[in-house]
Design a protein around this motif. Structure first.
Motif, PDB file in Angstrom:
ATOM      1  N   VAL A 189      24.854  48.770  44.405  1.00 44.22           N
ATOM      2  CA  VAL A 189      26.238  48.862  43.948  1.00 44.22           C
ATOM      3  C   VAL A 189      26.289  48.265  42.551  1.00 44.22           C
ATOM      4  CG1 VAL A 189      28.608  48.120  44.332  1.00 44.22           C
ATOM      5  CG2 VAL A 189      27.166  48.733  46.279  1.00 44.22           C
ATOM      6  N   VAL A 190      26.736  49.051  41.582  1.00 43.68           N
ATOM      7  CA  VAL A 190      26.707  48.643  40.181  1.00 43.68           C
ATOM      8  C   VAL A 190      28.124  48.536  39.638  1.00 43.68           C
ATOM      9  CG1 VAL A 190      25.764  49.121  37.899  1.00 43.68           C
ATOM     10  CG2 VAL A 190      24.532  49.914  39.935  1.00 43.68           C
ATOM     11  N   GLY A 191      28.527  47.338  39.263  1.00 44.84           N
ATOM     12  CA  GLY A 191      29.814  47.141  38.599  1.00 44.84           C
ATOM     13  C   GLY A 191      29.633  47.275  37.103  1.00 44.84           C
ATOM     14  N   ILE A 192      30.367  48.185  36.468  1.00 46.22           N
ATOM     15  CA  ILE A 192      30.134  48.458  35.045  1.00 46.22           C
ATOM     16  C   ILE A 192      31.298  48.052  34.153  1.00 46.22           C
ATOM     17  CG2 ILE A 192      28.464  50.286  35.504  1.00 46.22           C
ATOM     18  CD1 ILE A 192      30.643  52.333  34.850  1.00 46.22           C
ATOM     19  N   GLY A 193      32.293  47.360  34.675  1.00 45.61           N
ATOM     20  CA  GLY A 193      33.410  46.924  33.846  1.00 45.61           C
ATOM     21  C   GLY A 193      32.996  45.844  32.855  1.00 45.61           C
ATOM     22  N   GLY A 194      33.748  45.720  31.765  1.00 42.61           N
ATOM     23  CA  GLY A 194      33.538  44.647  30.805  1.00 42.61           C
ATOM     24  C   GLY A 194      32.419  44.869  29.820  1.00 42.61           C
ATOM     25  N   CYS A 242      25.191  42.126  29.945  1.00 39.79           N
ATOM     26  CA  CYS A 242      25.305  42.577  28.546  1.00 39.79           C
ATOM     27  C   CYS A 242      26.737  42.971  28.204  1.00 39.79           C
ATOM     28  CB  CYS A 242      24.341  43.740  28.288  1.00 39.79           C
ATOM     29  SG  CYS A 242      24.505  45.131  29.447  1.00 39.79           S
ATOM     30  N   GLY A 243      27.703  42.295  28.817  1.00 40.47           N
ATOM     31  CA  GLY A 243      29.105  42.609  28.567  1.00 40.47           C
ATOM     32  C   GLY A 243      29.687  41.854  27.389  1.00 40.47           C
ATOM     33  N   LEU A 244      30.970  42.041  27.181  1.00 40.29           N
ATOM     34  CA  LEU A 244      31.667  41.414  26.057  1.00 40.29           C
ATOM     35  C   LEU A 244      31.522  39.899  26.041  1.00 40.29           C
ATOM     36  CD1 LEU A 244      34.942  43.533  26.063  1.00 40.29           C
ATOM     37  CD2 LEU A 244      33.363  43.319  24.124  1.00 40.29           C
ATOM     38  N   GLY A 264      34.838  45.457  40.053  1.00 41.10           N
ATOM     39  CA  GLY A 264      33.703  46.106  39.416  1.00 41.10           C
ATOM     40  C   GLY A 264      33.361  45.528  38.062  1.00 41.10           C
ATOM     41  N   GLY A 265      34.240  44.679  37.523  1.00 37.07           N
ATOM     42  CA  GLY A 265      33.965  44.012  36.264  1.00 37.07           C
ATOM     43  C   GLY A 265      33.342  42.654  36.501  1.00 37.07           C
ATOM     44  N   ASP A 266      33.565  41.718  35.561  1.00 37.91           N
ATOM     45  CA  ASP A 266      33.007  40.389  35.748  1.00 37.91           C
ATOM     46  C   ASP A 266      33.604  39.750  36.993  1.00 37.91           C
ATOM     47  OD1 ASP A 266      35.275  40.634  34.043  1.00 37.91           O
ATOM     48  OD2 ASP A 266      35.173  38.515  33.576  1.00 37.91           O
ATOM     49  N   LEU A 275      43.452  34.364  51.541  1.00 38.17           N
ATOM     50  CA  LEU A 275      43.465  34.348  50.081  1.00 38.17           C
ATOM     51  C   LEU A 275      42.419  35.339  49.576  1.00 38.17           C
ATOM     52  CD1 LEU A 275      43.590  30.474  49.570  1.00 38.17           C
ATOM     53  CD2 LEU A 275      45.515  32.073  49.737  1.00 38.17           C
ATOM     54  N   ALA A 276      42.870  36.368  48.844  1.00 38.76           N
ATOM     55  CA  ALA A 276      41.963  37.408  48.355  1.00 38.76           C
ATOM     56  C   ALA A 276      42.257  37.730  46.890  1.00 38.76           C
ATOM     57  CB  ALA A 276      42.083  38.659  49.218  1.00 38.76           C
ATOM     58  N   PRO A 277      42.149  36.720  46.018  1.00 30.13           N
ATOM     59  CA  PRO A 277      42.467  36.953  44.601  1.00 30.13           C
ATOM     60  C   PRO A 277      41.271  37.446  43.805  1.00 30.13           C
ATOM     61  CG  PRO A 277      41.946  34.658  44.904  1.00 30.13           C
ATOM     62  CD  PRO A 277      41.815  35.314  46.273  1.00 30.13           C
ATOM     63  N   ASP A 278      41.554  38.077  42.676  1.00 35.27           N
ATOM     64  CA  ASP A 278      40.567  38.314  41.634  1.00 35.27           C
ATOM     65  C   ASP A 278      40.634  37.101  40.698  1.00 35.27           C
ATOM     66  OD1 ASP A 278      38.713  39.486  39.950  1.00 35.27           O
ATOM     67  OD2 ASP A 278      39.884  41.277  39.522  1.00 35.27           O
ATOM     68  N   LYS A 279      39.785  37.087  39.688  1.00 30.72           N
ATOM     69  CA  LYS A 279      39.780  36.009  38.700  1.00 30.72           C
ATOM     70  C   LYS A 279      41.083  36.003  37.901  1.00 30.72           C
ATOM     71  CE  LYS A 279      37.638  39.257  35.626  1.00 30.72           C
ATOM     72  NZ  LYS A 279      37.782  40.311  36.651  1.00 30.72           N
ATOM     73  N   PHE A 280      41.385  34.874  37.289  1.00 33.75           N
ATOM     74  CA  PHE A 280      42.398  34.773  36.247  1.00 33.75           C
ATOM     75  C   PHE A 280      41.612  34.758  34.939  1.00 33.75           C
ATOM     76  CE2 PHE A 280      46.611  33.078  38.074  1.00 33.75           C
ATOM     77  CZ  PHE A 280      46.451  33.812  39.241  1.00 33.75           C
ATOM     78  N   LYS A 281      41.446  35.909  34.326  1.00 36.06           N
ATOM     79  CA  LYS A 281      40.517  36.069  33.211  1.00 36.06           C
ATOM     80  C   LYS A 281      40.807  35.068  32.100  1.00 36.06           C
ATOM     81  CE  LYS A 281      38.337  39.728  30.481  1.00 36.06           C
ATOM     82  NZ  LYS A 281      37.020  39.550  31.115  1.00 36.06           N
TER      83      LYS A 281
END
Length: 392
Positions: A135-140, A100-102, A53-55, A14-20
């Motif tokens: 490693v910097v994730g800058i999404g969101g 400091c994201g949305l 790379g996002g939340d 199982l390798a899912p991303d979030k369900f936003k």
């Protein structure tokens, strides 16, 4: 059955991303595993939650065994927020979205005032440690400030014509006439900075940070024009300071222009987000010996096909020769598009619950119901059967 995959219990990764807006990647894993084990107690379930790379980027690192390092930083409009970064050995993982994201906006969007300062606060904390790769994730992101807030938090001084420090926010960038980098930590030159970036937008213009992403952050058409002009002015100052103009670089407009500041001032390298995350969580070790990989995110759509987590995972699984299916809240791509992306099939929660609000609210329960369908795919249906078993 492939001779390289002997009969026995099926192994599902199982390798899912979030369900936003509904479930974290870890919660998706828990629901699917519950449903799989209820359907077939013999199934071997592995899990490696991912992000692009996002939340959820730091959460993916923590799930992979990284250490959590708490820190208090400045939110997008100046409030103090508690967040964290992740560490394993000499590698740190940082996420803009949780700093400091949305999602960190305390109220209505503030397109002219929101700042990336919180990201700089986290990086400042990281640089006090002995890591040598970040490693910097800058999404969101919530801001369109060209990464100015991030640089200010790290010790840079943004000055106006009277030598005064300019306030935070994209709307104030037009007042900056000088950038003093003498206060940046010396450690920056000793650390490799890799930025997870999944967009190719330049800083300014019709495809730039303000025009494309400003409206998503609450900017009116008039504010988009203000921000675009301010970013152009900021790019002039940055170029004069570092000696190179990066405004047209693919990805310079990422995260409201954080991409520009990261490359021009921090010496960062931009890389596709899901590739960085898969490296961090050692996906290759997890996929070895699996019979099926399950990817997923809330909305499987055209944007998903442009390098988001499900397709990135599918590509990596394909290299390992393991078939991939997807789960999602809703599906807006065709079978042909899925197969072209390396995904054999997709199961959407909307097929069980067409009401979007109920589907989001009850996503965990619905995923448990969807999970048994994953075991009906032909490459799993025969696993574990004795020789001569007459079942089809």
């Amino acid at each position: 059955m492939s001779p390289s995959r002997p009969a026995g219990p099926a192994t599902v990764l199982l390798a899912p991303d979030k369900f936003k807006g509904s479930l974290s990647a870890r919660e998706v894993v828990v629901a699917l595993e519950t449903g799989l084990r209820a359907a077939d107690p013999t199934v071997v379930v592995r899990s490696v939650p991912v992000a692009d790379g996002g939340d959820g980027t730091v959460s993916a690192a923590l799930a992979a065994g990284f250490e959590r390092v708490p820190v208090t930083v400045t939110g997008p409009t100046g409030e103090q927020v508690s967040t964290c970064w992740a560490r394993e050995g000499a590698t740190a993982v940082v996420e803009l979205a949780d700093a400091c994201g949305l999602e960190r906006l305390p109220g209505a969007p503030a397109p002219l005032a929101a700042s990336s300062r919180g990201l700089g606060d986290v990086l400042h904390d990281v640089l006090r440690s002995d890591v040598d790769r970040v490693v910097v994730g800058i999404g969101g992101s919530a801001s369109t400030d060209g990464g100015a807030g991030m640089l200010a938090a790290l010790g840079a001084r943004l000055l106006d014509r009277d030598g005064r420090v300019v306030t935070d926010g994209g709307g104030a960038l037009a007042d900056v006439v000088a950038l003093d980098l003498s206060g940046l930590p010396q450690r920056l030159g000793e650390v490799e900075v890799l930025v997870a970036c999944d967009v190719d937008n330049p800083l300014t213009g019709p495809e730039g940070a303000a025009a494309v992403y400003g409206p998503q952050k609450g900017a009116t058409p008039a504010e988009v024009e203000v921000l675009d002009a301010a970013l152009a002015s900021w790019a002039d100052v940055v170029a004069a300071t570092v000696g190179t103009d990066h405004r047209d670089l693919a990805g310079a407009g990422a995260a409201g222009g954080v991409g520009l500041a990261a490359v021009a001032v921090l010496g960062a390298v931009l890389r596709p987000g899901v590739e960085l995350v898969l490296d961090l969580v050692d996906f290759g070790a997890h996929v070895a010996g699996a019979d099926l990989v399950v990817v997923g995110e809330g909305s499987l759509d055209e944007q998903s096909l442009r390098g988001k987590a499900p397709v990135g995972v599918a590509t990596a699984a394909g290299r390992a020769g393991v078939p991939v299916v997807a789960v999602c809240g809703r599906r807006q791509v065709t079978d042909e598009q899925l197969r072209a992306a390396g995904i054999l099939a997709a199961h959407a929660l909307s097929e069980l619950e067409p009401d979007p609000e109920r589907s989001i609210a009850e996503a965990g329960r619905l995923l448990e119901q969807v999970a048994p369908l994953l075991l009906q795919h032909g490459f799993l249906s025969h696993r574990g059967r004795a020789a001569g078993d007459p079942r089809p």
